[in-house]
Design a protein around this motif. Sequence first.
Motif, PDB file in Angstrom:
ATOM      1  N   PRO A 195       7.479   2.850  -6.363  1.00 14.01           N
ATOM      2  CA  PRO A 195       6.346   3.780  -6.502  1.00 14.01           C
ATOM      3  C   PRO A 195       5.435   3.826  -5.275  1.00 14.01           C
ATOM      4  O   PRO A 195       4.713   4.807  -5.085  1.00 14.01           O
ATOM      5  CB  PRO A 195       5.600   3.227  -7.730  1.00 14.01           C
ATOM      6  CG  PRO A 195       6.054   1.815  -7.873  1.00 14.01           C
ATOM      7  CD  PRO A 195       7.458   1.787  -7.382  1.00 14.01           C
ATOM      8  N   GLU A 196       5.474   2.783  -4.443  1.00 12.67           N
ATOM      9  CA  GLU A 196       4.630   2.804  -3.245  1.00 12.67           C
ATOM     10  C   GLU A 196       5.129   3.816  -2.213  1.00 12.67           C
ATOM     11  O   GLU A 196       4.398   4.179  -1.297  1.00 12.67           O
ATOM     12  CB  GLU A 196       4.537   1.411  -2.610  1.00 12.67           C
ATOM     13  CG  GLU A 196       5.854   0.824  -2.152  1.00 12.67           C
ATOM     14  CD  GLU A 196       6.550  -0.009  -3.216  1.00 12.67           C
ATOM     15  OE1 GLU A 196       6.993  -1.117  -2.879  1.00 12.67           O
ATOM     16  OE2 GLU A 196       6.645   0.450  -4.363  1.00 12.67           O
ATOM     17  N   CYS A 197       6.385   4.262  -2.360  1.00 10.00           N
ATOM     18  CA  CYS A 197       6.941   5.282  -1.461  1.00 10.00           C
ATOM     19  C   CYS A 197       6.924   6.623  -2.184  1.00 10.00           C
ATOM     20  O   CYS A 197       7.666   6.834  -3.142  1.00 10.00           O
ATOM     21  CB  CYS A 197       8.368   4.913  -1.049  1.00 10.00           C
ATOM     22  SG  CYS A 197       9.160   6.154  -0.003  1.00 10.00           S
ATOM     23  N   GLN A 198       6.107   7.531  -1.718  1.00  7.48           N
ATOM     24  CA  GLN A 198       5.948   8.836  -2.360  1.00  7.48           C
ATOM     25  C   GLN A 198       6.693   9.900  -1.547  1.00  7.48           C
ATOM     26  O   GLN A 198       6.265  10.278  -0.454  1.00  7.48           O
ATOM     27  CB  GLN A 198       4.465   9.184  -2.459  1.00  7.48           C
ATOM     28  CG  GLN A 198       3.658   8.141  -3.228  1.00  7.48           C
ATOM     29  CD  GLN A 198       2.158   8.343  -3.120  1.00  7.48           C
ATOM     30  OE1 GLN A 198       1.685   9.331  -2.546  1.00  7.48           O
ATOM     31  NE2 GLN A 198       1.396   7.408  -3.665  1.00  7.48           N
ATOM     32  N   ILE A 199       7.828  10.369  -2.060  1.00  4.46           N
ATOM     33  CA  ILE A 199       8.616  11.386  -1.372  1.00  4.46           C
ATOM     34  C   ILE A 199       7.935  12.741  -1.522  1.00  4.46           C
ATOM     35  O   ILE A 199       7.726  13.227  -2.632  1.00  4.46           O
ATOM     36  CB  ILE A 199      10.048  11.461  -1.931  1.00  4.46           C
ATOM     37  CG1 ILE A 199      10.738  10.100  -1.841  1.00  4.46           C
ATOM     38  CG2 ILE A 199      10.860  12.520  -1.191  1.00  4.46           C
ATOM     39  CD1 ILE A 199      10.916   9.602  -0.442  1.00  4.46           C
ATOM     40  N   ILE A 200       7.600  13.369  -0.403  1.00  3.58           N
ATOM     41  CA  ILE A 200       6.877  14.638  -0.448  1.00  3.58           C
ATOM     42  C   ILE A 200       7.683  15.793   0.153  1.00  3.58           C
ATOM     43  O   ILE A 200       7.175  16.927   0.213  1.00  3.58           O
ATOM     44  CB  ILE A 200       5.514  14.530   0.260  1.00  3.58           C
ATOM     45  CG1 ILE A 200       5.698  14.110   1.723  1.00  3.58           C
ATOM     46  CG2 ILE A 200       4.604  13.553  -0.475  1.00  3.58           C
ATOM     47  CD1 ILE A 200       4.389  14.122   2.530  1.00  3.58           C
ATOM     48  N   GLY A 201       8.912  15.526   0.593  1.00  2.32           N
ATOM     49  CA  GLY A 201       9.723  16.601   1.142  1.00  2.32           C
ATOM     50  C   GLY A 201      11.079  16.104   1.594  1.00  2.32           C
ATOM     51  O   GLY A 201      11.320  14.900   1.688  1.00  2.32           O
TER      52      GLY A 201
ATOM     53  N   MET B 200       0.855  -1.199   0.000  1.00  2.00           N
ATOM     54  CA  MET B 200       0.000   0.000   0.000  1.00  2.00           C
ATOM     55  C   MET B 200       0.886   1.242   0.000  1.00  2.00           C
ATOM     56  O   MET B 200       1.890   1.287   0.709  1.00  2.00           O
ATOM     57  CB  MET B 200      -0.904  -0.013   1.233  1.00  2.00           C
ATOM     58  CG  MET B 200      -1.909   1.114   1.284  1.00  2.00           C
ATOM     59  SD  MET B 200      -3.074   0.898   2.639  1.00  2.00           S
ATOM     60  CE  MET B 200      -4.103   2.348   2.383  1.00  2.00           C
ATOM     61  N   PRO B 201       0.564   2.279  -0.766  1.00  2.00           N
ATOM     62  CA  PRO B 201       1.405   3.473  -0.848  1.00  2.00           C
ATOM     63  C   PRO B 201       1.494   4.214   0.482  1.00  2.00           C
ATOM     64  O   PRO B 201       0.565   4.191   1.290  1.00  2.00           O
ATOM     65  CB  PRO B 201       0.696   4.336  -1.901  1.00  2.00           C
ATOM     66  CG  PRO B 201      -0.132   3.379  -2.684  1.00  2.00           C
ATOM     67  CD  PRO B 201      -0.564   2.328  -1.710  1.00  2.00           C
ATOM     68  N   PHE B 202       2.644   4.849   0.700  1.00  2.00           N
ATOM     69  CA  PHE B 202       2.819   5.680   1.881  1.00  2.00           C
ATOM     70  C   PHE B 202       3.665   6.890   1.483  1.00  2.00           C
ATOM     71  O   PHE B 202       4.439   6.842   0.527  1.00  2.00           O
ATOM     72  CB  PHE B 202       3.486   4.908   3.022  1.00  2.00           C
ATOM     73  CG  PHE B 202       4.844   4.353   2.695  1.00  2.00           C
ATOM     74  CD1 PHE B 202       6.003   5.093   2.909  1.00  2.00           C
ATOM     75  CD2 PHE B 202       4.977   3.074   2.174  1.00  2.00           C
ATOM     76  CE1 PHE B 202       7.253   4.579   2.611  1.00  2.00           C
ATOM     77  CE2 PHE B 202       6.224   2.551   1.863  1.00  2.00           C
ATOM     78  CZ  PHE B 202       7.366   3.304   2.087  1.00  2.00           C
ATOM     79  N   THR B 203       3.505   7.994   2.231  1.00  2.00           N
ATOM     80  CA  THR B 203       4.260   9.205   1.959  1.00  2.00           C
ATOM     81  C   THR B 203       5.477   9.271   2.892  1.00  2.00           C
ATOM     82  O   THR B 203       5.468   8.710   3.989  1.00  2.00           O
ATOM     83  CB  THR B 203       3.397  10.454   2.168  1.00  2.00           C
ATOM     84  OG1 THR B 203       2.895  10.461   3.510  1.00  2.00           O
ATOM     85  CG2 THR B 203       2.239  10.460   1.188  1.00  2.00           C
ATOM     86  N   ALA B 204       6.516   9.978   2.447  1.00  2.00           N
ATOM     87  CA  ALA B 204       7.740  10.023   3.235  1.00  2.00           C
ATOM     88  C   ALA B 204       8.497  11.312   2.989  1.00  2.00           C
ATOM     89  O   ALA B 204       8.346  11.947   1.939  1.00  2.00           O
ATOM     90  CB  ALA B 204       8.628   8.830   2.891  1.00  2.00           C
ATOM     91  N   ILE B 205       9.309  11.702   3.972  1.00  2.00           N
ATOM     92  CA  ILE B 205      10.288  12.764   3.795  1.00  2.00           C
ATOM     93  C   ILE B 205      11.668  12.197   4.135  1.00  2.00           C
ATOM     94  O   ILE B 205      11.781  11.238   4.907  1.00  2.00           O
ATOM     95  CB  ILE B 205       9.990  14.017   4.645  1.00  2.00           C
ATOM     96  CG1 ILE B 205      10.091  13.721   6.138  1.00  2.00           C
ATOM     97  CG2 ILE B 205       8.635  14.592   4.294  1.00  2.00           C
ATOM     98  CD1 ILE B 205       9.969  14.963   7.015  1.00  2.00           C
ATOM     99  N   VAL B 206      12.692  12.793   3.545  1.00  2.00           N
ATOM    100  CA  VAL B 206      14.073  12.340   3.736  1.00  2.00           C
ATOM    101  C   VAL B 206      14.833  13.439   4.470  1.00  2.00           C
ATOM    102  O   VAL B 206      14.827  14.603   4.042  1.00  2.00           O
ATOM    103  CB  VAL B 206      14.748  12.035   2.380  1.00  2.00           C
ATOM    104  CG1 VAL B 206      16.218  11.714   2.575  1.00  2.00           C
ATOM    105  CG2 VAL B 206      14.030  10.888   1.683  1.00  2.00           C
ATOM    106  N   VAL B 207      15.500  13.068   5.568  1.00  2.00           N
ATOM    107  CA  VAL B 207      16.211  14.047   6.390  1.00  2.00           C
ATOM    108  C   VAL B 207      17.659  13.614   6.578  1.00  2.00           C
ATOM    109  O   VAL B 207      17.933  12.548   7.145  1.00  2.00           O
ATOM    110  CB  VAL B 207      15.534  14.207   7.771  1.00  2.00           C
ATOM    111  CG1 VAL B 207      16.237  15.313   8.571  1.00  2.00           C
ATOM    112  CG2 VAL B 207      14.060  14.502   7.621  1.00  2.00           C
TER     113      VAL B 207
END
Length: 265
Positions: free
Chosen positions: A26-32, A1-8
């Motif tokens: 594609p299931e990991c959606q980088i949003i920031g 299942m897709p999930f959103t993520a940010i990278v720090v």
Amino acid sequence: MPFTAIVVDDEPLARDELKYLLSFHPECQIIGEADNAEEALKLVVELRPDVVFLDIRMRGTSGFEAAKRMLSLPHPPLVVFATAYDDYAVGAFELGAVDYILKPFEPERLAQTVRRLSSFKSQSARWEEALERLSQLLEEGPPKLKKLPVEKEGEIRLIPYQDIIFAQAHEGEALVHTANEYFYYRGTLAELEGRLKNHGFLRVHKSFLVNLARIGGLVPWFKGTYWVIMEDDKRTHIPVSKAQVKQLKALLGLPCSPECCLAKE
């Protein structure tokens, strides 16, 4: 299942590498993304990501401290810690409380992490359970394993402190010697000294750090100085600077001669 993520991460190249590898999932959606903990906390509040890929050791606020603050927010994310072979990380995270990825990032290991997060996302009970385990781990603090992460021929090894005979400065890094092998420690000898000084190690010379429990003998030398004989397979002789003779003798329970007691500390 897709999930959103940010990278720090405070290293731009590390952020770019991780984003590139995650782009194949594609299931990991980088949003920031952010280069420090404070900016990351703002993004978590604004964007409400499901997951934060978070470097442990950053300038300023550490990844562990940032994660604690994230979990106190109304919509806390799961955290995947990134670590450059920190000794405590592997032991802590393999308990299953949270996930971790090692630098340099390995595509297959990252793929396992993404699959695990996707599975959590599809089952709300598992997601909440993972958040609870993460919260408990962070309250306890990162456990310190008495193992040192080292490298040789592309392999990462975790060596128990007691197996280290001595370490020496080498081209801005350190060579770590066991009974019959040597490995590279990706840090300076001074950094290694800080890590080991409370575990029975002493900097006997500007270029050498020794395990006091693995000293097999001492050889008197010129003007009150000594060589220590280490218990490796070569019985390596290591010089002791005059300023360190008094401390070494005290730690080994040996009497100090008037000459060594007058040495400059």
